[in-house]
Enzyme design. Structure first.
Site, PDB file in Angstrom:
ATOM      1  N   ARG A  15       1.895 -14.486 -21.910  1.00  0.00           N
ATOM      2  CA  ARG A  15       1.886 -15.321 -22.939  1.00  0.00           C
ATOM      3  C   ARG A  15       0.902 -16.234 -22.318  1.00  0.00           C
ATOM      4  O   ARG A  15      -0.428 -16.691 -22.777  1.00  0.00           O
ATOM      5  CB  ARG A  15       3.394 -15.529 -23.436  1.00  0.00           C
ATOM      6  CG  ARG A  15       3.199 -16.350 -24.757  1.00  0.00           C
ATOM      7  CD  ARG A  15       2.847 -17.854 -24.571  1.00  0.00           C
ATOM      8  NE  ARG A  15       3.853 -18.805 -23.879  1.00  0.00           N
ATOM      9  CZ  ARG A  15       3.518 -19.892 -23.237  1.00  0.00           C
ATOM     10  NH1 ARG A  15       2.574 -20.471 -23.700  1.00  0.00           N
ATOM     11  NH2 ARG A  15       4.540 -20.441 -22.454  1.00  0.00           N
ATOM     12  N   CYS A 240      -2.477 -24.174 -21.749  1.00  0.00           N
ATOM     13  CA  CYS A 240      -2.292 -24.299 -22.953  1.00  0.00           C
ATOM     14  C   CYS A 240      -3.884 -24.645 -23.605  1.00  0.00           C
ATOM     15  O   CYS A 240      -4.549 -25.440 -23.377  1.00  0.00           O
ATOM     16  CB  CYS A 240      -1.410 -25.496 -23.320  1.00  0.00           C
ATOM     17  SG  CYS A 240      -1.355 -25.879 -25.120  1.00  0.00           S
TER      18      CYS A 240
HETATM   19  P1  HMG Z   1      -1.610 -24.197 -39.763  1.00  0.00           P
HETATM   20  O1  HMG Z   1      -3.184 -23.709 -39.911  1.00  0.00           O
HETATM   21  O2  HMG Z   1      -1.315 -25.513 -40.009  1.00  0.00           O
HETATM   22  O3  HMG Z   1      -0.821 -23.000 -40.776  1.00  0.00           O
HETATM   23  O4  HMG Z   1      -1.294 -23.748 -38.123  1.00  0.00           O
HETATM   24  P2  HMG Z   1      -0.455 -22.997 -42.076  1.00  0.00           P
HETATM   25  O5  HMG Z   1       1.030 -22.769 -42.271  1.00  0.00           O
HETATM   26  O6  HMG Z   1      -1.109 -24.125 -42.753  1.00  0.00           O
HETATM   27  O7  HMG Z   1      -1.031 -21.455 -42.450  1.00  0.00           O
HETATM   28  C1  HMG Z   1      -2.419 -21.334 -42.314  1.00  0.00           C
HETATM   29  C2  HMG Z   1      -2.805 -19.928 -42.278  1.00  0.00           C
HETATM   30  O8  HMG Z   1      -2.146 -19.373 -40.896  1.00  0.00           O
HETATM   31  C3  HMG Z   1      -2.235 -19.092 -43.513  1.00  0.00           C
HETATM   32  O9  HMG Z   1      -2.947 -17.813 -43.599  1.00  0.00           O
HETATM   33  C4  HMG Z   1      -0.878 -18.674 -42.665  1.00  0.00           C
HETATM   34  O10 HMG Z   1      -0.230 -17.280 -43.284  1.00  0.00           O
HETATM   35  C5  HMG Z   1      -1.241 -18.231 -41.240  1.00  0.00           C
HETATM   36  P3  HMG Z   1      -4.077 -17.911 -44.791  1.00  0.00           P
HETATM   37  O11 HMG Z   1      -3.166 -18.209 -46.019  1.00  0.00           O
HETATM   38  O12 HMG Z   1      -5.021 -18.849 -44.402  1.00  0.00           O
HETATM   39  O13 HMG Z   1      -4.649 -16.354 -44.690  1.00  0.00           O
HETATM   40  N1  HMG Z   1      -0.111 -18.460 -40.113  1.00  0.00           N
HETATM   41  C6  HMG Z   1       0.398 -17.485 -39.540  1.00  0.00           C
HETATM   42  N2  HMG Z   1      -0.297 -16.643 -39.185  1.00  0.00           N
HETATM   43  C7  HMG Z   1       0.512 -15.689 -38.269  1.00  0.00           C
HETATM   44  N3  HMG Z   1       1.440 -16.058 -37.589  1.00  0.00           N
HETATM   45  C8  HMG Z   1       2.102 -17.120 -37.845  1.00  0.00           C
HETATM   46  C9  HMG Z   1       1.501 -18.157 -38.945  1.00  0.00           C
HETATM   47  N4  HMG Z   1       1.721 -19.295 -39.299  1.00  0.00           N
HETATM   48  C10 HMG Z   1       0.998 -19.253 -40.251  1.00  0.00           C
HETATM   49  N5  HMG Z   1       3.013 -17.653 -37.153  1.00  0.00           N
HETATM   50  C11 HMG Z   1       0.308 -22.911 -36.496  1.00  0.00           C
HETATM   51  C12 HMG Z   1      -0.006 -23.775 -37.670  1.00  0.00           C
HETATM   52  C13 HMG Z   1       1.707 -23.201 -35.818  1.00  0.00           C
HETATM   53  C14 HMG Z   1       0.325 -21.575 -37.059  1.00  0.00           C
HETATM   54  C15 HMG Z   1      -1.082 -22.903 -35.575  1.00  0.00           C
HETATM   55  O14 HMG Z   1      -0.996 -24.244 -35.121  1.00  0.00           O
HETATM   56  C16 HMG Z   1      -0.587 -22.062 -34.415  1.00  0.00           C
HETATM   57  O15 HMG Z   1      -0.641 -20.922 -34.465  1.00  0.00           O
HETATM   58  N6  HMG Z   1      -0.556 -22.740 -33.120  1.00  0.00           N
HETATM   59  C17 HMG Z   1      -0.182 -22.126 -31.800  1.00  0.00           C
HETATM   60  C18 HMG Z   1      -0.848 -22.761 -30.793  1.00  0.00           C
HETATM   61  C19 HMG Z   1      -0.522 -22.055 -29.209  1.00  0.00           C
HETATM   62  O16 HMG Z   1      -0.162 -21.013 -29.426  1.00  0.00           O
HETATM   63  N7  HMG Z   1      -0.654 -23.053 -28.406  1.00  0.00           N
HETATM   64  C20 HMG Z   1      -0.280 -22.502 -27.011  1.00  0.00           C
HETATM   65  C21 HMG Z   1       1.223 -22.304 -27.000  1.00  0.00           C
HETATM   66  S1  HMG Z   1       2.261 -23.647 -26.571  1.00  0.00           S
HETATM   67  C22 HMG Z   1       1.816 -23.863 -24.528  1.00  0.00           C
HETATM   68  O17 HMG Z   1       1.106 -23.265 -24.018  1.00  0.00           O
HETATM   69  C23 HMG Z   1       2.795 -24.854 -23.920  1.00  0.00           C
HETATM   70  C24 HMG Z   1       4.107 -24.078 -23.228  1.00  0.00           C
HETATM   71  O18 HMG Z   1       3.523 -23.245 -22.246  1.00  0.00           O
HETATM   72  C25 HMG Z   1       4.707 -25.220 -22.599  1.00  0.00           C
HETATM   73  C26 HMG Z   1       4.151 -26.180 -21.568  1.00  0.00           C
HETATM   74  O19 HMG Z   1       3.144 -25.813 -20.901  1.00  0.00           O
HETATM   75  O20 HMG Z   1       4.295 -27.290 -21.457  1.00  0.00           O
HETATM   76  C27 HMG Z   1       4.938 -23.338 -24.242  1.00  0.00           C
HETATM   77 MG    MG Z   2       2.710 -23.678 -20.356  1.00  0.00          MG
END
Ligand code: HMG
Ligand code: MG
Length: 302
Positions: A15, A240
């Site tokens: 992931r 990230c």
């Molecule tokens: P958004 O654009 O604000 O979402 O994104 P929305 O609710 O306004 O929806 C917009 C569109 O996205 C819609 O589709 C939804 O259906 C779709 P449309 O109607 O336009 O066709 N949608 C989705 N599709 C699939 N799966 C979903 C989903 N949700 C909405 N779950 C959202 C908000 C949270 C979805 C977006 O910002 C996002 O996916 N962010 C993820 C970012 C990410 O994965 N970052 C890396 C992980 S965090 C990390 O690495 C840190 C960690 O390792 C810890 C550390 O290191 O400290 C964990």
């Molecule tokens: Mg991380």
């Protein structure tokens, strides 16, 4: 985990590692890494993310990957879930565990999941209780606890307040993240002490990125304070995409080498883990940065 010599390693390469690779790996290559990790003895593996494929195209095959994998009974797979849509997708695959994630920094939270911290907690009210009712275990992350690429230093009291909210919501453990790898042991001592003032040690994990080479020093500090859960990524892949400067996670090989050498038990075979790192390196097609990945385990030469 009751035995103080046992440490649980939570593997995040599939992931956190793959979300930060430039290319998109075929699903079968991800399965090859998974098989190698399981062969090495990893029992807790984060497989993918049910996030927006527009935001993280590298993990767009989440359903396909999660539905098709078969793992031994003692291996628990998990996946990131940001909202109700993500939960619905996760429930459709039969995975036993999910992880919700948010940041202690308002700016990073907005850049990463497009909402405020307060709004995220409201969204999690609609994710965690239904997930628990659906029979899932729920883990949580708080990112940027040691520092934020946009805001700089973060108030540790605020980070721990969020961690407590997530535990109160029903998450079984909260992993505190040094997302961009800026922490040092003195800071870790302060953060872990604050966490342990309000939470039992088994509810707290550390998720260190090794950007500046301080991850293991922070791990040792936390170990000495009673923490027994650490996240790591084979070969040191990871980062990230929405945190500029976030490079590799603490490498699982480096963590296991240190732990086993200090007399802790991880249940992981270091030789096979190094093999798993080689599989990962082969499929991502670039050299991985982990130290033990490069040097190998300690051997006396003939
Ligand atoms: P958004 O654009 O604000 O979402 O994104 P929305 O609710 O306004 O929806 C917009 C569109 O996205 C819609 O589709 C939804 O259906 C779709 P449309 O109607 O336009 O066709 N949608 C989705 N599709 C699939 N799966 C979903 C989903 N949700 C909405 N779950 C959202 C908000 C949270 C979805 C977006 O910002 C996002 O996916 N962010 C993820 C970012 C990410 O994965 N970052 C890396 C992980 S965090 C990390 O690495 C840190 C960690 O390792 C810890 C550390 O290191 O400290 C964990
Ligand atoms: Mg991380």
């Amino acid at each position: 985990m009751k035995n103080p010599s046992q440490v649980s390693v939570y593997e995040v390469s599939l992931r956190d590692g793959l979300q930060n690779e430039k290319g998109v790996l075929p699903t079968e290559s991800k399965r090859a890494i998974l098989d190698a990790l399981i062969a090495a003895g990893l029992k807790r593996i984060e497989l993918t993310s049910f996030v927006s494929p527009k935001w993280v195209p590298q993990l767009a095959d989440a359903e396909e990957l999660a539905r098709e994998v078969e793992v031994p009974d003692d291996v628990t797979l998990s996946a990131l879930v940001p909202n109700a849509k993500g939960l619905e997708r996760a429930l459709g695959t039969g995975l036993p565990e999910i992880a919700v994630f948010m940041s202690a920094s308002e700016t990073h939270n907005r850049k990463n999941i497009n909402k405020s911290i307060d709004r995220t907690l409201e969204v999690f009210d609609e994710v965690v209780p239904p997930a628990l009712e659906g029979g899932l275990r729920v883990r949580a992350y708080v990112s940027t606890v040691w520092g934020c690429p946009y805001e700089g230093p973060i108030d540790p009291a605020r980070a721990i307040e969020i961690a407590v909210r997530l535990i109160e919501l029903g998450c079984y453990q909260v992993s505190l993240g040094d997302t961009i790898g800026v922490g040092n042991p003195r800071q870790t001592e302060d953060i872990v002490r604050r966490a342990l003032d309000v939470l039992p040690p088994e509810k707290v994990a550390l998720h260190m990125h090794d950007t500046r080479g301080t991850a293991l020093a922070n791990v040792v500090t936390a170990l000495n304070m009673g923490i027994r859960d650490f996240d790591a990524s084979v070969g040191g892949m990871g980062g990230c995409p929405y945190a500029p400067g976030a490079s590799g996670n603490l490498a699982t090989e480096d963590l296991v080498y240190l732990l086993e050498g200090m007399g802790y038990e991880t249940g992981i075979d270091l030789d096979l883990l190094v093999e798993a790192g080689r599989v990962a390196e082969r499929v991502v097609g670039r050299p991985l940065p982990g130290k033990v990945h490069q040097a190998g385990p300690f051997r006396v030469r003939a």
